[in-house]
Write an enzyme that holds these catalytic residues in place. Structure first.
Site, short mmCIF file in Angstrom:
data_model
loop_
_atom_site.label_atom_id
_atom_site.label_comp_id
_atom_site.label_asym_id
_atom_site.label_seq_id
_atom_site.Cartn_x
_atom_site.Cartn_y
_atom_site.Cartn_z
N ASN A 210 -75.86 -42.72 -83.02
CA ASN A 210 -75.48 -43.02 -81.65
C ASN A 210 -74.58 -44.25 -81.57
O ASN A 210 -73.64 -44.29 -80.76
CB ASN A 210 -76.73 -43.22 -80.79
CG ASN A 210 -77.31 -41.90 -80.32
OD1 ASN A 210 -76.73 -40.84 -80.55
ND2 ASN A 210 -78.44 -41.94 -79.65
N LEU A 252 -63.03 -38.65 -79.35
CA LEU A 252 -61.86 -39.49 -79.10
C LEU A 252 -61.23 -39.14 -77.76
O LEU A 252 -60.01 -39.20 -77.60
CB LEU A 252 -60.84 -39.33 -80.23
CG LEU A 252 -61.10 -40.13 -81.51
CD1 LEU A 252 -59.98 -39.88 -82.52
CD2 LEU A 252 -61.24 -41.63 -81.24
N ALA A 254 -60.56 -40.30 -74.22
CA ALA A 254 -60.60 -41.49 -73.37
C ALA A 254 -61.04 -41.09 -71.96
O ALA A 254 -60.94 -39.94 -71.56
CB ALA A 254 -59.22 -42.14 -73.33
N GLY A 255 -61.52 -42.07 -71.23
CA GLY A 255 -61.96 -41.79 -69.86
C GLY A 255 -62.89 -42.87 -69.37
O GLY A 255 -62.61 -44.07 -69.48
N GLY A 259 -72.49 -42.53 -71.09
CA GLY A 259 -73.61 -42.85 -70.21
C GLY A 259 -74.80 -42.01 -70.60
O GLY A 259 -74.93 -41.60 -71.75
N CYS A 262 -79.67 -41.65 -73.25
CA CYS A 262 -79.89 -41.94 -74.68
C CYS A 262 -78.94 -42.98 -75.24
O CYS A 262 -79.37 -44.04 -75.69
CB CYS A 262 -79.77 -40.65 -75.48
SG CYS A 262 -81.14 -39.49 -75.20
#
Length: 438
Positions: A210, A252, A254-255, A259, A262
């Site tokens: 993670n 990869l 973008a934005g 969230g 976890c």
């Protein structure tokens, strides 16, 4: 085999249904009687593709049932999976109260050899502590604690349960390892990679995965800010570096950043544990990842306010999406709702539409009943959760519904040229080259 699953929310419900699909007899146990009743009726308490048919099939066959009574599972099950939540505490560390409550309830009821398989995400060093506590609560019973981290993605939980990309078992017991091989005999027979390791490594594998994914997401978002400042296109940049096999294209995009329930809490817990163990270089790296992720949400809110002339007071903002990602109704740590709340706090009148997620408890934010209502008389529209429904919208059909045909595509997933051709002004953060086109 006889398998018990303790905790039946996102992880536990999918795991219990998956174990039944693998051919085991399964009992799920949960402290929530309403949830237990719903699951026993073959219905899911969450929106997760494919979960309800699986629950219905196996509750109907009798292979799967749910209870609130630990005495029904204690000496019945050969393996007890611990799938309870480990939410983030005020300090950032993982809150293990649900894990410890399960141990304290189950332990005194055990009188025969059994395997306790932890799936909940916990700080490294937890498994030996739980083993010691079981030894105290059930002396001589032959309880063996192993760690079997979960790698489920929300909106793909059923597929990830039935066809995992790897199975990890951390243990000190050859007999417990053999039992876990029997539990997972079906996916192992289909050549799913099986990793046997020590307890500490197993506990770290999930949070390491993670943390790496979060770092990759934050890196491309930092590059998006660089592209925006320099006049580049982050999507083309991601495509190009993604061809490098050492990097890869996945994660990869973008934005708005990451969230959900976890990733944010798992990396926070890893950072807290790293500080406890004196590994400050790791906590510093995670801190930078978290800062970039938070900055990206503020970037989108600031773009919207800038587009409104620098003042959002009394302006109408439509937000497409509330769930933290498509395919789920989960709004925990949702980037979309964070941005919506920022704009509401800035004085805007914010309406949000999502095909699955509820926004009834978000202060200052109104839920739109339909996507059309979300557009009506809006001064700016924000695309913040990339549901397929939103990509299928006809921009020409909505251009006359808004007060100002301005769209901020925070997920960089809409066809900007199509929307522009329909009369919209489109802003895609990190694609400054595209934004300059007439």
């Amino acid at each position: 085999m006889r398998v018990a699953v303790i905790g039946t929310n996102y992880l536990g419900a999918a795991h219990a249904a998956g174990m039944a699909e693998f051919g085991h007899e399964v009992i799920g146990v949960d402290v929530d009687p309403t949830r237990v009743a719903t699951l026993n009726a073959g219905r899911s308490t969450i929106f997760e593709e494919g979960l309800e048919p699986l629950l219905e099939r196996h509750t109907s066959s009798g292979r799967l049932r749910f209870t609130t009574d630990y005495t029904e599972i204690a000496d019945w099950a050969e393996v007890h999976f611990v799938c309870v939540g480990t939410p983030q505490s005020d300090t950032g560390a993982a809150d293990l109260s649900q894990v410890r409550a399960a141990v304290e309830t189950l332990g005194p009821l055990l009188t025969r050899p059994t395997v306790i398989a932890g799936k909940s995400t916990v700080p490294v060093g937890t498994a030996p502590q739980l083993q010691a506590r079981f030894d105290e609560l059930a002396p001589g019973a032959g309880v063996e604690v192993v760690w079997n981290p979960e790698f489920l993605r929300e909106s793909h939980a059923v597929a990830d349960t039935l066809r995992p990309d790897r199975i990890v078992i951390g243990t000190r017991s050859p007999d417990a390892l053999a039992t876990m091989r029997a539990v997972y005999a079906m996916p192992i027979s289909e050549n799913v990679p099986f990793v046997a390791c020590d307890l500490a490594t197993a506990e770290l594998i999930k949070v390491a995965a993670n943390a790496f994914l979060a770092t990759k997401i934050s890196f491309i978002n930092a590059m998006a800010q660089m592209c925006q400042a320099a006049g580049g296109d982050v999507t083309l940049l991601a495509d190009a570096i993604g061809y490098d096999k050492r990097i890869g294209r996945e994660f990869l995009n973008a934005g708005l950043g990451f969230g959900g329930g976890c990733l944010p809490k798992d990396i926070a817990a890893l950072s807290a544990r790293a500080n406890e163990l004196g590994v400050t270089v790791l906590s510093e790296l995670i801190g930078a990842v978290q800062d970039i992720n938070a900055d990206q949400r503020r970037e989108i809110a600031d773009l919207a306010i800038e587009a409104l002339g620098g003042d959002a007071t009394g302006r109408r903002v439509g937000v497409l999406g509330a769930a933290f990602k498509p395919g789920t109704d989960d709004t925990r740590n949702s980037p979309a709702l964070t941005v919506a709340t920022m704009l509401a706090d800035a004085g805007a009148s914010v309406r949000v539409f999502d095909p699955q997620a509820s926004v009834v408890e978000v202060p200052g934010v109104e839920a739109a009943a339909t996507v059309e209502e979300c557009f009506d008389n809006s001064d700016v529209m924000l695309h913040l959760t990339e549901w397929p429904l939103f990509r299928q919208l006809d921009p020409a059909a909505f251009v006359t519904r808004v007060a100002n045909p301005l769209l901020i595509d925070g997920r960089l997933k809409l066809d900007a040229d199509l929307w522009r051709a329909a009369g919209w002004t489109v802003v895609q953060p990190g694609r400054a080259v595209r934004d300059e086109r007439p």
